[in-house]
Design a protein around this motif. Structure first.
Motif, PDB file in Angstrom:
ATOM      1  N   ASN A 126       0.848  -1.196   0.000  1.00 50.57           N
ATOM      2  CA  ASN A 126       0.000   0.000   0.000  1.00 50.57           C
ATOM      3  C   ASN A 126       0.881   1.242   0.000  1.00 50.57           C
ATOM      4  O   ASN A 126       1.527   1.560   0.987  1.00 50.57           O
ATOM      5  N   ARG A 127       0.902   1.932  -1.115  1.00 46.95           N
ATOM      6  CA  ARG A 127       1.756   3.121  -1.238  1.00 46.95           C
ATOM      7  C   ARG A 127       1.028   4.382  -0.786  1.00 46.95           C
ATOM      8  O   ARG A 127       1.590   5.474  -0.832  1.00 46.95           O
ATOM      9  N   GLY A 128      -0.223   4.249  -0.437  1.00 44.02           N
ATOM     10  CA  GLY A 128      -0.999   5.412   0.000  1.00 44.02           C
ATOM     11  C   GLY A 128      -1.346   6.349  -1.149  1.00 44.02           C
ATOM     12  O   GLY A 128      -1.552   7.544  -0.952  1.00 44.02           O
ATOM     13  N   LEU A 129      -1.403   5.809  -2.343  1.00 40.51           N
ATOM     14  CA  LEU A 129      -1.684   6.672  -3.497  1.00 40.51           C
ATOM     15  C   LEU A 129      -3.167   6.695  -3.854  1.00 40.51           C
ATOM     16  O   LEU A 129      -3.706   7.741  -4.202  1.00 40.51           O
ATOM     17  N   THR A 130      -3.794   5.519  -3.814  1.00 40.22           N
ATOM     18  CA  THR A 130      -5.226   5.473  -4.143  1.00 40.22           C
ATOM     19  C   THR A 130      -5.943   4.549  -3.147  1.00 40.22           C
ATOM     20  O   THR A 130      -5.369   3.544  -2.713  1.00 40.22           O
ATOM     21  N   PRO A 131      -7.180   4.888  -2.763  1.00 35.67           N
ATOM     22  CA  PRO A 131      -7.915   3.999  -1.867  1.00 35.67           C
ATOM     23  C   PRO A 131      -8.263   2.699  -2.581  1.00 35.67           C
ATOM     24  O   PRO A 131      -8.387   2.688  -3.806  1.00 35.67           O
ATOM     25  N   TYR A 132      -8.385   1.610  -1.837  1.00 33.44           N
ATOM     26  CA  TYR A 132      -8.746   0.339  -2.462  1.00 33.44           C
ATOM     27  C   TYR A 132      -9.453  -0.553  -1.452  1.00 33.44           C
ATOM     28  O   TYR A 132      -9.366  -0.319  -0.252  1.00 33.44           O
ATOM     29  N   THR A 133     -10.111  -1.556  -1.958  1.00 33.34           N
ATOM     30  CA  THR A 133     -10.786  -2.469  -1.042  1.00 33.34           C
ATOM     31  C   THR A 133     -10.045  -3.804  -1.015  1.00 33.34           C
ATOM     32  O   THR A 133      -9.534  -4.267  -2.030  1.00 33.34           O
ATOM     33  N   SER A 134     -10.025  -4.378   0.186  1.00 31.01           N
ATOM     34  CA  SER A 134      -9.344  -5.666   0.361  1.00 31.01           C
ATOM     35  C   SER A 134     -10.352  -6.798   0.354  1.00 31.01           C
ATOM     36  O   SER A 134     -11.470  -6.626   0.814  1.00 31.01           O
ATOM     37  N   VAL A 135      -9.913  -7.934  -0.153  1.00 30.27           N
ATOM     38  CA  VAL A 135     -10.766  -9.122  -0.129  1.00 30.27           C
ATOM     39  C   VAL A 135     -10.366  -9.942   1.104  1.00 30.27           C
ATOM     40  O   VAL A 135      -9.201 -10.343   1.230  1.00 30.27           O
ATOM     41  N   ALA A 136     -11.326 -10.129   1.996  1.00 29.62           N
ATOM     42  CA  ALA A 136     -11.041 -10.836   3.251  1.00 29.62           C
ATOM     43  C   ALA A 136     -10.505 -12.234   2.960  1.00 29.62           C
ATOM     44  O   ALA A 136     -10.877 -12.859   1.959  1.00 29.62           O
ATOM     45  N   GLU A 137      -9.635 -12.719   3.805  1.00 30.76           N
ATOM     46  CA  GLU A 137      -9.003 -14.049   3.705  1.00 30.76           C
ATOM     47  C   GLU A 137      -7.956 -14.132   2.599  1.00 30.76           C
ATOM     48  O   GLU A 137      -6.993 -14.837   2.708  1.00 30.76           O
ATOM     49  N   ARG A 138      -8.157 -13.384   1.518  1.00 26.16           N
ATOM     50  CA  ARG A 138      -7.242 -13.508   0.378  1.00 26.16           C
ATOM     51  C   ARG A 138      -6.143 -12.442   0.399  1.00 26.16           C
ATOM     52  O   ARG A 138      -4.973 -12.749   0.200  1.00 26.16           O
ATOM     53  N   ASP A 139      -6.523 -11.200   0.645  1.00 21.00           N
ATOM     54  CA  ASP A 139      -5.555 -10.107   0.512  1.00 21.00           C
ATOM     55  C   ASP A 139      -4.741  -9.895   1.789  1.00 21.00           C
ATOM     56  O   ASP A 139      -5.275  -9.924   2.901  1.00 21.00           O
ATOM     57  N   LEU A 140      -3.465  -9.657   1.595  1.00 20.60           N
ATOM     58  CA  LEU A 140      -2.565  -9.418   2.718  1.00 20.60           C
ATOM     59  C   LEU A 140      -1.942  -8.041   2.553  1.00 20.60           C
ATOM     60  O   LEU A 140      -1.666  -7.620   1.428  1.00 20.60           O
ATOM     61  N   ASP A 141      -1.684  -7.381   3.684  1.00 26.80           N
ATOM     62  CA  ASP A 141      -1.045  -6.065   3.626  1.00 26.80           C
ATOM     63  C   ASP A 141       0.460  -6.243   3.842  1.00 26.80           C
ATOM     64  O   ASP A 141       0.886  -6.809   4.850  1.00 26.80           O
ATOM     65  N   TYR A 142       1.231  -5.761   2.898  1.00 28.80           N
ATOM     66  CA  TYR A 142       2.679  -5.982   2.951  1.00 28.80           C
ATOM     67  C   TYR A 142       3.305  -5.426   4.234  1.00 28.80           C
ATOM     68  O   TYR A 142       4.114  -6.095   4.879  1.00 28.80           O
ATOM     69  N   ALA A 143       2.920  -4.194   4.617  1.00 30.78           N
ATOM     70  CA  ALA A 143       3.541  -3.576   5.801  1.00 30.78           C
ATOM     71  C   ALA A 143       3.302  -4.454   7.039  1.00 30.78           C
ATOM     72  O   ALA A 143       4.228  -4.679   7.834  1.00 30.78           O
ATOM     73  N   ALA A 144       2.067  -4.959   7.178  1.00 30.27           N
ATOM     74  CA  ALA A 144       1.745  -5.780   8.354  1.00 30.27           C
ATOM     75  C   ALA A 144       2.498  -7.107   8.307  1.00 30.27           C
ATOM     76  O   ALA A 144       3.059  -7.560   9.314  1.00 30.27           O
ATOM     77  N   GLU A 145       2.561  -7.705   7.132  1.00 32.00           N
ATOM     78  CA  GLU A 145       3.261  -8.992   6.979  1.00 32.00           C
ATOM     79  C   GLU A 145       4.764  -8.818   7.226  1.00 32.00           C
ATOM     80  O   GLU A 145       5.413  -9.668   7.831  1.00 32.00           O
ATOM     81  N   ARG A 146       5.287  -7.699   6.744  1.00 31.45           N
ATOM     82  CA  ARG A 146       6.727  -7.422   6.920  1.00 31.45           C
ATOM     83  C   ARG A 146       7.038  -7.318   8.409  1.00 31.45           C
ATOM     84  O   ARG A 146       8.039  -7.853   8.892  1.00 31.45           O
ATOM     85  N   GLU A 147       6.169  -6.593   9.120  1.00 30.69           N
ATOM     86  CA  GLU A 147       6.334  -6.407  10.562  1.00 30.69           C
ATOM     87  C   GLU A 147       6.373  -7.766  11.273  1.00 30.69           C
ATOM     88  O   GLU A 147       7.218  -7.995  12.130  1.00 30.69           O
ATOM     89  N   LYS A 148       5.481  -8.650  10.851  1.00 28.56           N
ATOM     90  CA  LYS A 148       5.425  -9.981  11.474  1.00 28.56           C
ATOM     91  C   LYS A 148       6.720 -10.767  11.250  1.00 28.56           C
ATOM     92  O   LYS A 148       7.052 -11.658  12.003  1.00 28.56           O
ATOM     93  N   ASN A 149       7.395 -10.442  10.151  1.00 28.23           N
ATOM     94  CA  ASN A 149       8.584 -11.222   9.772  1.00 28.23           C
ATOM     95  C   ASN A 149       9.861 -10.396   9.857  1.00 28.23           C
ATOM     96  O   ASN A 149      10.837 -10.666   9.162  1.00 28.23           O
ATOM     97  N   ILE A 150       9.836  -9.401  10.738  1.00 27.07           N
ATOM     98  CA  ILE A 150      10.899  -8.387  10.744  1.00 27.07           C
ATOM     99  C   ILE A 150      12.289  -8.982  10.998  1.00 27.07           C
ATOM    100  O   ILE A 150      13.287  -8.503  10.477  1.00 27.07           O
ATOM    101  N   ALA A 151      12.352 -10.029  11.811  1.00 27.45           N
ATOM    102  CA  ALA A 151      13.672 -10.589  12.134  1.00 27.45           C
ATOM    103  C   ALA A 151      13.932 -11.896  11.398  1.00 27.45           C
ATOM    104  O   ALA A 151      14.861 -12.636  11.724  1.00 27.45           O
ATOM    105  N   ALA A 152      13.105 -12.161  10.392  1.00 25.32           N
ATOM    106  CA  ALA A 152      13.177 -13.483   9.750  1.00 25.32           C
ATOM    107  C   ALA A 152      14.472 -13.703   8.969  1.00 25.32           C
ATOM    108  O   ALA A 152      15.001 -12.796   8.342  1.00 25.32           O
ATOM    109  N   GLN A 153      14.960 -14.909   9.069  1.00 24.14           N
ATOM    110  CA  GLN A 153      16.087 -15.352   8.239  1.00 24.14           C
ATOM    111  C   GLN A 153      15.575 -16.568   7.477  1.00 24.14           C
ATOM    112  O   GLN A 153      15.092 -17.506   8.101  1.00 24.14           O
ATOM    113  N   VAL A 154      15.646 -16.539   6.190  1.00 23.71           N
ATOM    114  CA  VAL A 154      15.136 -17.672   5.419  1.00 23.71           C
ATOM    115  C   VAL A 154      16.302 -18.318   4.679  1.00 23.71           C
ATOM    116  O   VAL A 154      16.985 -17.646   3.891  1.00 23.71           O
TER     117      VAL A 154
END
Ligand code: AMP
Length: 634
Positions: A204-232
């Protein structure tokens, strides 16, 4: 001249060696990358035309592009993401890039993406697109980047073909300061497609509003936060494991998924940086293309990073805030290798030339141009303006790296105007008569063909369709199993090749390949269209543009038809495929067997004499079309 002759021998010797003994040649080049486990054999060509390079060898593109450099240059810049649209500029060191790629890889993994799964990337030129590509490579997932300028139908066709488990996108791109929504097009594409991805990750770049599809769509910022210290951990894959699928247009309406391997691609790109592009580790490369095209895959993302160079991703036009922007980046980031397209130079040529001399370009060694024919005025203009060698190079989505170029890393060789140069190492090029398959000598026009095995880095097959790969590329020349480029060319007595345009109905608009058939199919979906033909005609700025000729079903309802047809293409394929004009006509020129004579349409639209039209059923049709064109012009 003695020296020149001696120098010539070195390119010549190397090229000859690469053809005579490809195994020896490429086993030497393979040392340029890291192998976790050595390969069993350099080449398996037991089932032509399929070549398997470095089979049994374990490697990883992401490891070679990022991790491998951490010890020596972890604190050096790896990625510069510049947007003159959002006025953001951010740099990432190799260490920081590594961290972001690990986070993205963790997002993929925790959402069920594993080795061999496809991930479709539909993104603007933002750093996250680079993280996404490298993250896929890290875990052995196969990415398929779709150019952001494509719309829902194009996207849906690619979703159905690649069947991606996940799609990574952004809510919007941005052009001339205005948000260009991606999310609604993506939602529409997913609705149209039969195959449904499990997850859609949105930056989400904050450029245009959009709607999310529940269960399917993920927000990158939130997912990144969850995996902030991840080593793969890096997934070591066989050299022949597919790294990506990149769709390209052909003569049918169905785009072809060009499938690339891992090990051969890494070796070929790294070797090309030494032989052709002459970039050195620690330097910066600036390729002005888009990640949606092959130049973006190879020379924005993979090749510079594999070579330990920083790369610039640029979002914006060459003219904003002014025509000096690219050159200011050359000065600021001490770019040593720049890669662009003739169309971009023609755009700059219309501006005040002082923008090009305002900046310190002393770091720049070469400007490479590719993707379309380089005309003499454009080449001369840019050469004089920046006073640097301008190097044409010729290749295709299918080959992944230059087929023809000057190998400046090996020796200084003369450039010939209008020629991209000589065959790159491993390319055994033949000029063939299209009707008989006979090999032609100097100065005769023929189809440019490549004798198998194709060198490393070239396409492995068409995704999911080996038979189409063989039939399309290898069986088009009578009596020979040989790869056709579908380009006409000639070779002079010094061995330099000249490209004379496509042998098929594919056109090249601003360096982007478009299939006329795809555009025709889209136009045909308009309810008031009976028949349509699309041809490419010469254009001063874009090289070629698409022109449509359409016969309406109801000739009384045509006032807004052209505009409606443009809209149809915009919404189905994307603005990139929009014809420059669609002429509304009442007939199309045809042979007696009913085939549209495109050559004649093209000539008339270019204002040229159509030549021999004796095979045409009704010669008055061309007169009518000429009149329609003239009416529109006046
Ligand atoms: P694409 O796969 O979209 O990169 O398009 C490849 C096609 O672009 C080739 O088959 C050629 O028709 C054309 N092309 C690419 N580079 C050049 C060049 N340097 N000179 C002339 N045509 C080129």
């Amino acid at each position: 001249m003695v020296q020149a002759a001696k120098q010539n021998a070195s390119y010549k010797t190397m090229h000859e060696a690469s053809i005579a003994d490809p195994i020896e040649f490429w086993s030497e080049q393979a040392k340029l990358i890291h192998w976790e486990k050595p390969f069993n054999q350099v080449l398996d060509y037991s089932n032509p035309p399929f070549s398997k390079w470095f089979e049994g060898g374990l490697t990883n593109l992401c490891y070679n592009a990022v991790d491998r450099h951490l010890a020596e240059r972890g604190e050096q810049i790896a990625l510069v993401a510049v947007s003159t649209e959002t006025n953001q500029e951010k740099t990432y060191t190799f260490q920081e890039l590594h961290t972001e790629v690990n986070r993205m890889a963790a997002i993929l993994k925790t959402n069920g993406v594993n080795k061999g799964d496809r991930v479709l990337i539909y993104m603007p030129m933002i750093a996250e697109a680079c993280f996404a590509m490298l993250a896929c490579a890290r875990i052995g997932a196969i990415h398929s980047v779709v150019f952001g300028g494509f719309a829902s139908h194009s996207l849906a066709a690619r979703i159905d073909d690649a069947q991606p488990k996940m799609i990574i996108s952004a809510e919007a791109g941005i052009r001339m300061g205005k948000g260009v929504p991606y999310k609604p097009l993506l939602d529409e594409a997913i609705a149209l497609a039969e195959f449904k991805p499990t997850k859609v990750l949105i930056v989400n770049r904050g450029l245009t509003p959009y709607t999310s599809v529940a269960e399917r769509d993920l927000d990158y910022a939130a997912e990144r936060e969850k995996n902030i210290a991840a080593q793969v951990a890096v997934e070591w894959v066989d050299a022949t494991h597919p790294s990506y699928i990149l769709y390209t247009s052909g003569t049918t309406g169905k785009p072809k998924g060009v499938q690339r391997d891992t090990g051969g691609y890494a070796v070929a790109l790294t070797a090309s940086m030494q032989h052709i592009f002459c970039g050195k580790p620690g330097e910066t490369m600036f390729t002005t293309s888009d990640i949606g095209w092959v130049v973006g895959h190879s020379y924005i993302i993979y090749a510079p990073l594999l070579n330990g160079m920083a790369t610039i991703m640029y979002e914006g036009t060459p003219l904003r805030p002014d025509a000096g922007i690219w050159w200011s980046l050359v000065e600021k980031y001490k770019v040593s290798v720049m890669f662009s397209a003739p169309t971009a130079v023609r755009v700059l040529k219309k501006q005040d030339p002082s923008f090009l001399t305002k900046y310190d370009l002393s770091s720049l060694r070469y400007l490479f141009l590719a993707g379309e024919p380089l005309d003499e005025p454009t080449a001369n203009w840019i050469h004089e303006a920046i006073n640097k060698p301008v190097v044409d190079n010729y290749w295709q989505t299918e080959t992944g790296w230059p087929i023809l170029a000057i190998q400046s890393g090996i020796e200084t060789m003369p450039h010939k105007f209008g020629s991209p140069g000589l065959p790159s190492f491993g390319y055994n090029i033949k000029l063939l008569d299209d009707a008989t398959g006979a090999e032609l000598g100097a100065d005769a026009k023929g189809v440019i063909a490549i004798e198998g095995p194709l060198p490393p880095g070239c396409m492995q097959t068409i995704w999911g369709d080996d038979a189409r790969y063989v039939k399309t590329y290898w069986e088009s020349i009578p009596g020979k199993l040989i790869y056709s480029t579908f380009d006409w060319g000639i070779k002079d007595s010094d061995g330099y090749f000249f490209i004379l345009g496509r042998t098929d109905d594919v056109i090249n608009v601003a360096g982007h390949r478009l299939g006329t058939r795809e555009i025709e199919e889209s136009l045909s979906s308009h309810p008031n269209l009976a028949e349509v033909a699309v041809v490419g005609i010469a254009d001063q700025l874009k090289g070629q543009v698409a022109i449509g000729f359409a016969i309406p079903k109801d000739a009384t309802q045509t006032t807004t038809l052209e505009a409606e047809l443009m809209k149809t293409v915009d919404s189905q394929l994307g603005a990139v495929a929009r014809p420059a004009r669609v002429y509304i006509v009442n007939a199309l020129p045809k042979t007696r067997s009913g085939k549209i004579v495109r050559r004649a349409l093209q000539a008339v639209a270019e204002g040229r004499d159509p030549g021999d039209i004796s095979t045409m059923e009704d010669q008055a049709v061309l007169m009518h079309i000429k009149e329609v064109i003239e009416q529109k012009r006046s």
